[in-house]
Design a protein around this motif. Structure first.
Motif, short mmCIF file in Angstrom:
data_model
loop_
_atom_site.label_atom_id
_atom_site.label_comp_id
_atom_site.label_asym_id
_atom_site.label_seq_id
_atom_site.Cartn_x
_atom_site.Cartn_y
_atom_site.Cartn_z
N ASP A 40 -62.58 -67.14 18.99
CA ASP A 40 -62.13 -66.03 18.15
C ASP A 40 -60.72 -66.25 17.63
N GLU A 41 -59.87 -66.89 18.41
CA GLU A 41 -58.52 -67.21 17.96
C GLU A 41 -58.58 -68.22 16.81
N TYR A 42 -59.40 -69.25 16.99
CA TYR A 42 -59.57 -70.27 15.96
C TYR A 42 -60.10 -69.65 14.67
N ALA A 43 -61.10 -68.78 14.79
CA ALA A 43 -61.70 -68.15 13.62
C ALA A 43 -60.72 -67.28 12.86
N ALA A 44 -59.75 -66.70 13.55
CA ALA A 44 -58.76 -65.83 12.91
C ALA A 44 -57.73 -66.62 12.11
N GLY A 45 -57.59 -67.90 12.40
CA GLY A 45 -56.64 -68.76 11.70
C GLY A 45 -56.35 -70.01 12.50
N HIS A 46 -56.21 -71.13 11.81
CA HIS A 46 -55.94 -72.40 12.49
C HIS A 46 -55.23 -73.36 11.53
N ARG A 119 -56.93 -69.40 6.99
CA ARG A 119 -57.35 -68.08 7.47
C ARG A 119 -58.62 -67.68 6.73
N PRO A 120 -59.47 -66.93 7.39
CA PRO A 120 -60.70 -66.51 6.70
C PRO A 120 -60.36 -65.56 5.55
N GLU A 121 -61.17 -65.66 4.50
CA GLU A 121 -60.97 -64.76 3.37
C GLU A 121 -61.59 -63.42 3.69
N ALA A 122 -60.89 -62.37 3.32
CA ALA A 122 -61.44 -61.03 3.50
C ALA A 122 -62.55 -60.82 2.49
N PRO A 123 -63.65 -60.22 2.91
CA PRO A 123 -64.74 -59.99 1.95
C PRO A 123 -64.33 -58.99 0.87
#
Length: 126
Positions: A40-46, A119-123
């Motif tokens: 979950d930490e990786y998915a939030a940004g890396h 970082r993941p893009e917000a939908p």
């Protein structure tokens, strides 16, 4: 009896750590950049190009992944604040990896220094 803090302090005495400004060059030259945080930490940004291998699975993943078997690879590790990465760096050294570096201060210090992250893009809800 040792605490987690004691183990991290002992690990940091045995490894090479670089601050983010120096680690940026090491990351660019690394054969492998490992994020040892939880999924979950990786998915939030890396860090760009980082492979996710959680600290708890590190030794098993390295042993089971032929592309990571070469012990002379340049390996850079990081976690959130550098404790897990220090423990991981010691484990890699004990497994025979000869060129291992940890980012001092981890992901938090990298971000605070304004270094690039993914970082993941917000939908979009248009």
């Amino acid at each position: 009896m040792k605490t987690a803090h004691d183990l991290v302090v002992a690990a940091k005495a045995r490894i090479r750590e670089l601050p983010p400004d120096q680690a940026e060059a090491a990351v660019a030259q690394a054969d492998v950049l490992l994020d040892v945080r939880e999924a979950d930490e990786y998915a939030a940004g890396h860090l760009p190009g980082a492979l996710h291998v959680s600290r708890g699975m590190l030794e098993f993943k390295l042993s089971a992944t032929p592309a990571l078997a070469e012990r002379g690879q340049k390996v850079v590790l990081y976690c959130k604040s550098s404790g897990r990465a220090a423990l991981a760096a010691v484990a890699l050294q004990e497994m025979g990896y000869t060129d291992v570096v940890s980012i001092a201060g981890g992901y938090d210090a990298w971000v605070a220094a304004g270094k690039p992250v993914v970082r993941p893009e917000a939908p979009a809800f248009d």
